[in-house]
Design a protein around this motif. Sequence first.
Motif, mmCIF file in Angstrom:
data_model
loop_
_atom_site.group_PDB
_atom_site.id
_atom_site.type_symbol
_atom_site.label_atom_id
_atom_site.label_comp_id
_atom_site.label_asym_id
_atom_site.label_seq_id
_atom_site.Cartn_x
_atom_site.Cartn_y
_atom_site.Cartn_z
ATOM 1 N N THR A 58 0.727 -1.171 -0.092
ATOM 2 C CA THR A 58 0.059 -0.115 0.074
ATOM 3 C C THR A 58 0.814 1.112 0.214
ATOM 4 O OG1 THR A 58 -0.003 -0.121 2.388
ATOM 5 C CG2 THR A 58 -1.905 -1.088 1.104
ATOM 6 N N ARG A 59 1.999 1.288 0.838
ATOM 7 C CA ARG A 59 2.953 2.567 0.771
ATOM 8 C C ARG A 59 3.501 2.641 -0.361
ATOM 9 N NH1 ARG A 59 8.012 2.880 1.216
ATOM 10 N NH2 ARG A 59 8.945 4.868 1.685
ATOM 11 N N VAL A 60 3.886 1.676 -1.027
ATOM 12 C CA VAL A 60 4.729 1.734 -2.411
ATOM 13 C C VAL A 60 3.724 2.285 -3.495
ATOM 14 C CG1 VAL A 60 5.849 0.412 -4.042
ATOM 15 C CG2 VAL A 60 6.630 0.218 -1.820
ATOM 16 N N ALA A 61 2.518 1.597 -3.619
ATOM 17 C CA ALA A 61 1.552 1.927 -4.528
ATOM 18 C C ALA A 61 1.065 3.462 -4.380
ATOM 19 C CB ALA A 61 0.311 1.086 -4.416
ATOM 20 N N ALA A 62 0.874 3.791 -3.071
ATOM 21 C CA ALA A 62 0.341 4.882 -3.018
ATOM 22 C C ALA A 62 1.586 6.084 -3.394
ATOM 23 C CB ALA A 62 0.190 5.484 -1.540
ATOM 24 N N ILE A 63 2.729 5.961 -3.411
ATOM 25 C CA ILE A 63 3.754 6.967 -3.686
ATOM 26 C C ILE A 63 3.843 6.911 -5.293
ATOM 27 C CG2 ILE A 63 6.277 7.206 -3.383
ATOM 28 C CD1 ILE A 63 6.181 6.410 -0.549
ATOM 29 N N PHE A 64 3.947 5.862 -5.834
ATOM 30 C CA PHE A 64 3.897 5.660 -7.029
ATOM 31 C C PHE A 64 2.769 6.415 -7.783
ATOM 32 C CE2 PHE A 64 6.616 1.726 -7.364
ATOM 33 C CZ PHE A 64 7.695 2.113 -8.163
ATOM 34 N N ALA A 65 1.481 6.137 -7.488
ATOM 35 C CA ALA A 65 0.594 6.918 -7.881
ATOM 36 C C ALA A 65 0.541 8.359 -7.732
ATOM 37 C CB ALA A 65 -0.801 6.451 -7.183
ATOM 38 N N GLN A 66 0.913 8.670 -6.476
ATOM 39 C CA GLN A 66 1.336 10.187 -6.457
ATOM 40 C C GLN A 66 2.342 10.795 -7.202
ATOM 41 O OE1 GLN A 66 4.031 12.016 -4.756
ATOM 42 N NE2 GLN A 66 2.864 13.915 -5.317
#
Length: 242
Positions: A58-66
Amino acid sequence: MKKRTLPDALANECALLKALYVAKRKEMNLTQSDLADALGVSQAAVSHYLNGENPLNTRVAAIFAQKLGVPVQAFSPRLARQIEQSAAAANLGAGLSNDANIQYVGQPRLSFSYPFLSWVAAGSWAEANEPYPPGFSDRYELSDYEAKGAAFWLEVKGDSMTSLSGMSIPEGMLILVDTEEEARHGKLVVAKLTDSNEATFKKLVEDGGQRFLKPLNPAYPMMAINGNCKIIGVVVRALMKL
């Protein structure tokens, strides 16, 4: 060492993310180095995510998305649901805290599932199953720790990490190894000889510019690292199975 493969569902998430990155990197003026800085990991770790070698969280996905200017839903509906559930729990807590008769006790702790792969010797270098093989096992264990990279559980064999005082990791405990956590002085690590299939579990210490693998059991000697071994990962959790 053979390239690891993820289950199809997780590999597809990485493939979709990579396609988005390739399509938007010029528009966003974004490099893998920029992503590495945002994630707090190495550039190699970013490549592992994009190429489907490490699973997204979740952390990695949120940063990539941002950084890419897209919703997490665009490449991982699974992680988007987890993020929404966490946000909903947090919002519920904010609402309940205003009621004098009801008190929110905190956001539920997320659990993360990691494969159990093998065992590692807490003693001298010992022949072991490859501690970081391709694929995943049929056994998983949960932890509250969200790994920075690929992570897995190992079972400790031997007593060199057993201590009568202070920290002690006795035989039979499970240890969670994060392959992207920084290996620095004082950390517990799993190391593997570069020219064989032998591994060991020790504390990493630095003294006068020299690195050593130190057992917690004083009956065992320290081992100097002289370019003959590779740090596989850092131990971030220990679990005793009853």
